[in-house]
Design an enzyme around this catalytic site. Structure first.
Site, PDB file in Angstrom:
ATOM      1  N   SER A 281       7.406   0.124  16.462  1.00  0.00           N
ATOM      2  CA  SER A 281       6.183   0.870  16.960  1.00  0.00           C
ATOM      3  C   SER A 281       5.618   0.984  18.242  1.00  0.00           C
ATOM      4  O   SER A 281       6.105  -0.257  18.636  1.00  0.00           O
ATOM      5  CB  SER A 281       4.640   0.776  15.949  1.00  0.00           C
ATOM      6  OG  SER A 281       3.955   0.354  15.855  1.00  0.00           O
ATOM      7  N   ASP A 282       5.720   2.069  18.126  1.00  0.00           N
ATOM      8  CA  ASP A 282       4.812   1.742  19.616  1.00  0.00           C
ATOM      9  C   ASP A 282       3.663   0.912  19.498  1.00  0.00           C
ATOM     10  O   ASP A 282       2.996   1.070  18.885  1.00  0.00           O
ATOM     11  CB  ASP A 282       4.791   3.526  21.175  1.00  0.00           C
ATOM     12  CG  ASP A 282       4.620   2.761  21.789  1.00  0.00           C
ATOM     13  OD1 ASP A 282       4.213   2.012  23.160  1.00  0.00           O
ATOM     14  OD2 ASP A 282       4.422   3.473  23.077  1.00  0.00           O
TER      15      ASP A 282
END
Ligand SMILES: *[C@@H]1O[C@H](CO)[C@@H](O)[C@H](O)[C@H]1NC(C)=O
Ligand SMILES: *[C@@H]1O[C@H](CO)[C@@H](O)[C@H](O)[C@H]1NC(C)=O
Ligand SMILES: *[C@@H]1O[C@H](CO)[C@@H](O)[C@H](O)[C@H]1NC(C)=O
Ligand SMILES: *[C@@H]1O[C@H](CO)[C@@H](O)[C@H](O)[C@H]1NC(C)=O
Length: 766
Positions: A281-282
């Site tokens: 995930s960012d």
């Protein structure tokens, strides 16, 4: 802590290294485990290490700063390593000692302008090699969050310079070349590349809308035609080792919680499962998907529910930055927000990435020999300079003013502006420490040029102009180093407009009144050059983007004619009025009503168009008469399917275009053949044109003729309908070489027969 002193030597503190320590497969706790068997299949090896972990150990390792499992001899592992245009300074990477510097290439926006994919591949190889050398010496890890391939949709975006530009096809080809270089030919990954940010991420903040709560509303047509192609390349065709899901939502669902994006499209439709690749995930994307302030408040989920939804949707590792709250996978698991099976799958995917990077292999395995001697090599330095030279674009050159002739005695050059000697500015965001910084003033003086340097403003307020005026009056020529830098366009910092910074413009206006010829060298991305075009004495505008460690040398080499610029604009230069016409949050590519549309495919009023770039010479181009003027669609498909290794119809080769290019002028120069396609076929409205194929030809001497084959695939001829299906249509097609139309050569041909769906797009759940 001190190590014991031996033989009377003074004890030194142990360095605090953050990088990887390879597990000890010869003598450590995993020595008889299948994971250490280099002959076993990677998925079996990954499953074996996960099987050896208990649930607490598994849950602890779902985050970017993974603690490892000391019981099994697995050290801590930081998944967050950056290397957009060279090994960067960030938390996964420890600089120092023999690893105090790494090659800093130009930013992607500048290498995008080279239109030289073999060069991008070589750059990827060097970045991957240096990154692996850092990792082998416990100064980094095995995965790097590069490349950033989101198409540069809006000129206000603060991170557009991290990308190769505005064109989806160009970004796709750039990604292909970069990943090939970075990950290497196998069997192990040199390092793991990570394509980011999946998908439709290209907004930091505008008003109360931020990347943490922006819901990008994207039609299926725009999604498939514009936002997806680079990621399709990464996943389906380049088999990138990992992907990063984005902060934003797409059509109502936060990207990191979206089973449609991550499972239906990425893993299933694009068959991105052959290597059990993983998704990260960012940083804080899962946090901001939940019901926290400033986030998406998706289904009003609490943090644990968002964590569970993310893992169930197919995100395998959650990054936590400092602004959010650290995810607690254990507590989310105890709240039954995700299943044991999904937990095991996420871990297995992560470890399969590490297995394929040789993490569990012996010290004599592939890529383990890379070390300090492989960093900052002469080859790397030469390529960083060449990449900058090839990416610089000559936008304007009145009266063939450049190259400068320096043979007059007493010749002096005024070098004025905020980056004339500010070498750090040439690097841009996500940078590391280069071995040297060759700024323009130093480069000029090294060439023996008498340079009168004066700093200049970056933004508003010209300040005292007297020193600049005096320097200009003393000189034969003024070189003005202007534009913007990455303190103006930056992550978390979109701009509200794209006008030339007013302080710089005031100074330029003053200098233009002195009667001295002026060369403007612009760095950064979008600013509207219109006011410069009407000022007297501005003979030249060169665009350099972020040219990297040798940027100053590259600029000066062009100015004095040691080299010739042949780069092409990777993004439209829009007029200032564009940003008030195109609402930032409007993701649509096509114009409608007062909305002007986006990119060169739809917007006709550019100040300088995508693909623009002048030369120090002229070229003539011919397309061989042997190129067919009609094709049967059914035959194209049948030929491709019979005995070819092509797995997807859009990847079927199309007849290559035989070109003859002649340098008709007086100076040696590269030439980029850009092939733009337009025509009457498929859904209306028709785009103005689309980049369909390109090739950079090297070093044509005056009078020299080179031949080349422009290769392309059916993907370049197809258009996308409103369901997102990619279709090859019958109709009339015109390929024009170069911009603007009518270009230097063109050929018109027809495709006959019934339309064929090349890629049937899975519809989102309703
Ligand atoms: C892609 O995966 C699907 C199953 O999801 C399979 O039916 C198809 O054959 C695969 N395509 C290729 C080209 O591997
Ligand atoms: C400088 O070089 C140009 C062409 O290279 C030549 O035409 C000119 O005469 C030279 N001037 C002097 C002063 O040598
Ligand atoms: C290219 O050709 C045009 C038209 O003949 C001419 O005006 C121009 O000076 C040439 N440019 C160069 C760089 O030789
Ligand atoms: C193709 O080339 C011809 C001859 O130069 C020109 O007249 C025509 O406008 C060109 N067509 C297009 C679509 O650019």
């Amino acid at each position: 802590m001190l190590v014991p002193s031996f033989l009377g030597l003074v004890a030194l503190p142990l360095p605090v290294w953050a990088g990887i320590r390879y597990p000890d497969c010869a003598g450590g706790p995993l020595r008889s485990n299948l994971v250490c068997d280099a002959t076993a299949p990677p998925d079996a090896r990954a499953s074996a290490v996960v099987a050896a972990m208990n649930n607490n150990e598994k849950l602890a390792n779902l985050i970017n700063n993974a603690p490892g499992v000391s019981r099994l001899g697995l050290g801590a592992y930081q998944w967050w390593n950056e290397a957009l245009h060279g090994v960067a300074i960030n938390r996964g990477i420890t600089w120092g000692g023999q690893f105090s510097a790494a090659t800093q290439f130009p930013q992607a926006i500048t290498t995008g302008a080279t239109f030289n994919d073999p060069l991008v591949e070589q750059m990827g190889t060097i970045i991957g090699t240096e990154a692996r050398a850092f990792a082998n010496n416990q100064r980094a890890h095995l995965d790097f969050w590069t490349p950033n391939v989101n198409p540069f949709r809006d000129p206000r975006w603060g991170r557009g310079h991290e990308t190769p530009g505005e064109d989806a096809f160009r970004n796709k080809k750039w990604a292909e070349a970069f990943i090939k270089g970075m990950q290497g030919p196998g069997p192990n990954y040199r390092v793991i590349a990570t394509c980011k940010h999946y998908a439709a991420y290209d907004l930091e903040n505008t008003g109360s809308t931020t990347r943490f709560n922006f819901n990008a509303r994207v039609s299926m047509q725009d999604l498939v035609e514009y936002y997806m192609p680079p990621f399709q390349q990464c996943a389906r065709d380049s088999k990138v080792g990992s992907m990063m899901c984005a902060y934003n939502a797409v059509n109502g669902v936060p990207a990191c919680l979206d089973p449609y994006l991550m499972d239906t499209i990425l893993r299933k439709h694009w068959n991105w499962t052959d290597a059990n690749q993983y998704i990260v995930s960012d940083c804080d994307a899962v946090y901001y998907a939940s019901n926290v302030n400033g986030g998406h408040r998706y289904k009003n989920m609490n943090y644990n529910a968002a964590i569970g939804a993310s893992i169930e949707a197919g995100c395998d590792n959650m990054c936590w930055a400092t602004s959010g709250t650290q995810p607690n996978p254990s507590s989310a698991f105890n709240a039954r927000t995700f299943s044991q099976q999904s937990l095991d799958k996420a871990l297995t995917r992560q470890f399969e990435g590490l297995v394929r990077a040789g993490y569990f292999d012996s010290p004599n395995s592939q890529y383990r020999n890379l070390g300090a001697a492989n960093v900052n090599t002469q080859t790397a330095r030469d390529l960083a300079l060449k990449a900058a030279e090839e990416g610089i674009v000559l936008l304007k050159n009145d009266d063939n003013f450049l190259p400068l002739s320096l043979n007059t005695t007493g010749f002096q050059v005024a070098m004025i502006g905020f980056w004339a000697n500010a070498a750090d500015k040439m690097l841009g965001g996500y940078s590391g420490t280069p071995p040297f910084r060759h700024d323009p003033v130093t480069a000029a003086r090294t060439m023996g040029i008498t340079a009168n340097y004066v700093n200049g403003p970056l933004a508003q307020g010209a300040g005292d102009m007297n020193a600049a005026v005096t320097a200009a009056q003393r000189s034969n020529v003024v070189i003005f180093f202007g534009g913007i830098d990455n303190t103006v366009e930056k992550e978390s910092g979109d701009r509200s407009g794209i006008a030339w910074p007013s302080g710089q413009l005031s100074l330029l206006q003053r200098l233009a009144g002195l009667g001295k010829p002026i060369i403007v060298v612009r760095m950064g991305t979008h600013v509207d050059d219109t006011p410069l075009l009407s000022l007297p004495n501005i003979k030249v505008i060169l665009w350099a983007g972020y040219p990297g460690q040798s940027g100053g040398t590259a600029v000066m080499n062009h100015i004095v004619g040691i080299t010739s610029p042949a780069g092409r604009l990777p993004a439209t230069v829009y007029p200032t009025s564009y940003t008030s016409q195109a609402t930032y949050t409007n993701m649509a590519l096509r114009p409608s009503g007062t909305y002007p549309g986006r990119t060169y495919k739809w917007y006709p009023n550019a100040v300088f168009p995508f693909g623009h770039g002048l030369h120090y010479t002229n070229f003539s181009v011919g397309i061989s008469r042997s190129f067919p003027r009609s094709f049967l669609i059914s035959e194209l498909i049948a030929t491709c399917q019979s005995g070819s290794k092509v797995r997807y119809l859009d990847q079927c080769p199309f007849a290559s275009v035989p070109l003859t290019v002649m340098n008709t002028g007086q100076r040696q120069s590269d030439y980029v053949a850009l092939g733009f396609l337009s025509g009457i076929y498929g859904p209306t409205p028709y785009p103005i044109k689309s980049l369909a194929t390109y090739k950079r030809l090297g070093a044509l001497n005056p009078g020299e003729i080179q031949t080349a084959e422009l290769e392309w695939k059916l993907e370049s001829l197809a258009r996308v309908d409103d369901r997102g299906d990619t279709i090859l249509y019958p109709g009339t097609y015109t390929l024009v070489i170069d911009t603007p139309a009518p270009g230097l050569a063109n050929v018109t041909f027809v495709l006959e027969g019934e339309q064929v769906v090349l890629d049937k797009w899975p519809q989102p759940p309703t």
